[in-house]
Every structure is written in structure tokens, then in C-alpha cells.
Motif scaffolding. Structure first.
Motif, PDB file in Angstrom:
ATOM      1  N   TYR A 111      -5.186  -8.053  18.457  1.00 49.08           N
ATOM      2  CA  TYR A 111      -6.432  -7.148  18.782  1.00 49.08           C
ATOM      3  C   TYR A 111      -7.656  -7.631  18.091  1.00 49.08           C
ATOM      4  CZ  TYR A 111      -6.363  -4.827  14.376  1.00 49.08           C
ATOM      5  OH  TYR A 111      -6.427  -4.212  13.133  1.00 49.08           O
ATOM      6  N   ARG A 157      -1.056 -13.314  -5.140  1.00 50.62           N
ATOM      7  CA  ARG A 157      -1.774 -14.644  -4.432  1.00 50.62           C
ATOM      8  C   ARG A 157      -1.170 -15.957  -4.648  1.00 50.62           C
ATOM      9  NH1 ARG A 157      -8.105 -12.944  -5.797  1.00 50.62           N
ATOM     10  NH2 ARG A 157      -8.636 -14.603  -4.283  1.00 50.62           N
ATOM     11  N   LYS A 161      -4.730 -24.066  -0.647  1.00 49.58           N
ATOM     12  CA  LYS A 161      -4.930 -23.045   0.308  1.00 49.58           C
ATOM     13  C   LYS A 161      -6.038 -23.659   1.448  1.00 49.58           C
ATOM     14  CE  LYS A 161      -3.118 -18.864  -1.943  1.00 49.58           C
ATOM     15  NZ  LYS A 161      -3.585 -17.355  -2.105  1.00 49.58           N
ATOM     16  N   TYR A 212     -14.023 -18.922  -2.185  1.00 44.04           N
ATOM     17  CA  TYR A 212     -14.847 -17.718  -2.684  1.00 44.04           C
ATOM     18  C   TYR A 212     -14.708 -17.390  -4.013  1.00 44.04           C
ATOM     19  CZ  TYR A 212     -10.676 -15.142  -0.599  1.00 44.04           C
ATOM     20  OH  TYR A 212      -9.642 -14.596  -0.231  1.00 44.04           O
ATOM     21  N   SER A 260      -8.967 -19.186  -1.950  1.00 42.00           N
ATOM     22  CA  SER A 260      -8.855 -19.069  -3.749  1.00 42.00           C
ATOM     23  C   SER A 260      -8.517 -20.395  -4.391  1.00 42.00           C
ATOM     24  CB  SER A 260      -8.184 -18.097  -4.234  1.00 42.00           C
ATOM     25  OG  SER A 260      -6.744 -18.183  -4.039  1.00 42.00           O
ATOM     26  N   TYR A 295       0.883  -1.207   0.007  1.00 46.68           N
ATOM     27  CA  TYR A 295       0.099  -0.085  -0.115  1.00 46.68           C
ATOM     28  C   TYR A 295       0.955   1.273  -0.083  1.00 46.68           C
ATOM     29  CZ  TYR A 295      -3.606  -3.309   1.908  1.00 46.68           C
ATOM     30  OH  TYR A 295      -4.398  -4.335   1.915  1.00 46.68           O
TER      31      TYR A 295
END
Ligand code: NDP
Length: 325
Positions: free
Chosen positions: A130, A315, A177, A192, A173, A47
Motif C-alpha cells: 500500500y 535495533r 545495515k 542518520y 544506523s 506497541y
């Protein structure tokens, strides 16, 4: 050891990353200099590199690593040269052989935890701490949905949630996995890319839905995640792997039955030294007990950080990825 770091002069693809020789950093008054033995790779690094999150340019990259203290600032009292330490927050720059870190962001590493485990598991493990223990206190017999269950954060979450007595419905995916997430303790897996997540979740919960969905995929999964929740359930949107969630219509929360939404970050939970220490103690305890192991799926040379980031973005990784100086 000579000193090198990864830096970028402008945001963009992995090719903006440069591996350069630099002077060994000197500690500021409240800093320690750490010789990294292993560095953690995280989606947040992508990011910053891509510009989704702002960085002051030119910039170093990375927020997580583990190694040995080699220099100590004048006002630092808690650390000494030779200490084994780890860190997961602080200024960008962990992708380096040596890094100057504010002492308040550094924690002493128990003997039982090796550098690679710490670099692979500090940021992701504190995040899971958390998420499962604070954002929503996962309890015995809770059924929860955790997206990207075979990833770095997901692999730790599956194990920790199981240790808390919960049943994890994970999303992945591929069948490979799914196997990994199952070995890490997930109860059920949904591909998914092929199946409807809300339909499967409603089947598995006999139409009740779940009290909490942990969603780090973001844009692609947001709408379906809301449909998995029971009335007054909590949507925890904690990442943007497929892109950020935008244009949220609050009426969707009403339609789902008075739903709650939170968008948490590690910095918002480990925001004071006592809270950071409490969360590290909780993480180190589950690592030392063996309830949680940090799977390291990939190791790259530090100089190949761009290739490592590409594998993560495409991925192709499972578990955690570390960079070795
Ligand atoms: P992961 O190892 O989980 O990698 C990301 C995974 O997301 C992929 O392997 C993939 O799993 C899944 N994914 C789904 N759609 C996409 C897509 N379009 N592009 C890429 N990946 C996709 O990464 P990390 O463990 O480093 O981080 C997991 C997430 O948690 C990230 O979104 C990260 O930003 C977030 N995070 C948030 C924190 C916070 O405090 N808010 C702190 C730490 C991490 P699959 O192939 O199975 O779909």
C-alpha cells in the motif's frame, strides 16, 4: 502437537510475556483454526505489549503467521482442513502453536511461497504494497526516502521500489545495515546517526528534494523528514519505532512549501475482502517473480518471544524476524 501461546496479563517490558499451555482453540462459526508453522514478529507487537496501542487484558499477542488449517467453522466455505494459509491482520494471538482466525482475514498460500517467507513477509509486504502502490504510486525514476531501510519493512521496500524503477535513498544506523540495504537495491544510504539527512538528500537531488518520504521511525526523524520534501511533497508517517510523533505544528507544512502528510495503517487499506485479496495478489506476484525476496535475519523459538522483541526494539535485527512454534 500440544497447544501453547504467549500471553500478557498487564502491559510493560518483555518480562510481562508468559509462555503457557492452553486448550487447543475451537473454531467459531466463521473462523478457521490454523496450526502455525511460522509466526511473524512486528514492531506493532511491541506497541501492544508496552501499552502504546490498547489491548483488552489478559491478551494474546501477534497478528501474522502461516500454517495449515486444522479445523473449520460451520459457516466457512472458502477453506478446508489441510489448506496452506497465511494471515496478517485479525485479533491478537498469532504468537501461538494454534490460532483461531476469522476466515475473512485468511488467504490461501500459493505453493511457491513457503511458510517462513509468508510469516516473515505478509504484514510487512502488504504494508509495502500500500505504501509504494497506493499511498503514493512510486513510478519509474522517482527518487524516494525510506527510513530504517535495512529493517523488515525497509528490506522489502528497497527491493520493490527498485523493481518499480525508483531510486531509494535509505537511512540506516550502521555500515553493516547500509551494506544490507544496498544489496536489497537501495541507491544511496545515509547513516542518520552521523549525517544530516536533509543535507544529503538535497545534495543527492541537486536541491530539489524528494516527492515522498516514508518514515516509520517517528519522533526522532519527523522534523528532518519534512525538510527532505520538494514543494507539495508527501510525508508518509507510518510508524513509531523511536516514539510517536506528537504536537505537530501545521505551520511546518506551510514552511516546507504546501506539504501533505498522511498517517496510514494496513487496516485502513486492506479494509475489505476484495481489497485484501487484491493486495495479497500483488504481493504474491512480486514474491513469485523473484523481484522481492523476504530476508529472514533472525529466527527465535516461540517461547523466546520476549528476547526476540528486545532484539527488535534495540535495533539489533535486520530484515524480518520469525518465531518458530
Ligand atoms: P524494523 O525491522 O524496521 O525495526 C525497526 C527499525 O527502526 C530498527 O531496526 C532501526 O533501524 C529503526 N529505528 C530507528 N530509531 C529507532 C529506535 N529509537 N528504536 C528502535 N528502532 C529504531 O521493524 P518492522 O519492519 O517490524 O517495522 C518497521 C516500522 O514500520 C515500525 O515502526 C512499524 O511500526 C511500522 N509499520 C507500520 C505499519 C502500518 O501499516 N502503519 C505496518 C507495519 C509496520 P536502524 O538501526 O537502521 O535505525
Amino acid at each position: 502437537m500440544s497447544s501453547h501461546r504467549i500471553q500478557f496479563q498487564q502491559t510493560g517490558g518483555p518480562d510481562v510475556l508468559e509462555y503457557v499451555a492452553v486448550d487447543k482453540p475451537m473454531p467459531g462459526a466463521e473462523e478457521v483454526v490454523i496450526e502455525n508453522h511460522a509466526i511473524g514478529l512486528n514492531f506493532i507487537d511491541i506497541y501492544f505489549r508496552s501499552g502504546l496501542y490498547p489491548a483488552e487484558l489478559p491478551s494474546g499477542l501477534g497478528t501474522e503467521g502461516a500454517g495449515i488449517v486444522v479445523a473449520v467453522g460451520d459457516e466457512v466455505t472458502d477453506f478446508a482442513e489441510g489448506d496452506r494459509v497465511a494471515y496478517a491482520q485479525g485479533p491478537l494471538g498469532a504468537y501461538a502453536t494454534h490460532v483461531a482466525m476469522p476466515a475473512r482475514s485468511v488467504i490461501a498460500l500459493p505453493e511457491a511461497i513457503d511458510f517462513e517467507t509468508a510469516a516473515a513477509g505478509m504484514l510487512k509486504g502488504l504494508t509495502v504494497q500500500y505504501l509504494l502502490r497506493q499511498t503514493y504510486a512510486v513510478g519509474e525514476d522517482d527518487t524516494i526516502v525510506f527510513h530504517a531501510a535495512a529493517g523488515g519493512v525497509g528490506s522489502i521496500a528497497c527491493q520493490w521500489a527498485k523493481a518499480l524503477g525508483a531510486h531509494v535513498i535509505g537511512t540506516v544506523s550502521s555500515p553493516e545495515k547500509a551494506d544490507i540495504a544496498r544489496k536489497n537495491g537501495a541507491w544511496q544510504l545515509i547513516d542518520y546517526t552521523k549525517e544530516s539527512v536533509p543535507e544529503r538528500v538535497m545534495d543527492l537531488t541537486h536541491g530539489a528534494g524528494v516527492p515522498v518520504v516514508y518514515d516509520s521511525v517517528g519522533r526522532d526523524t519527523w522534523a528532518d523528514s519534512l525538510k527532505c520534501l520538494q514543494k507539495r511533497g508527501l510525508m508518509v508517517s507510518f510508524g513509531n519505532a523511536s516514539g510517536p510523533v506528537e504536537g505537530v505544528n501545521l505551520v511546518e507544512l506551510n514552511r516546507g512549501g504546501s506539504l501533505f502528510v498522511t498517517r496510514p495503517s494496513l487496516g485502513g487499506y486492506a479494509d475489505t475482502r476484495p481489497r485484501f485479496e487484491m493486495m495479497c495478489a500483488d504481493l504474491f506476484a512480486v514474491l513469485e517473480s523473484g523481484d522481492v525476496q523476504v530476508p529472514i535475519g533472525q529466527r527465535f523459538d516461540l517461547a523466546d518471544a520476549g528476547a526476540a522483541q528486545t532484539a527488535l526494539a534495540e535495533r539489533r535485527t535486520t530484515g524480518s524476524t520469525i518465531l518458530l512454534p
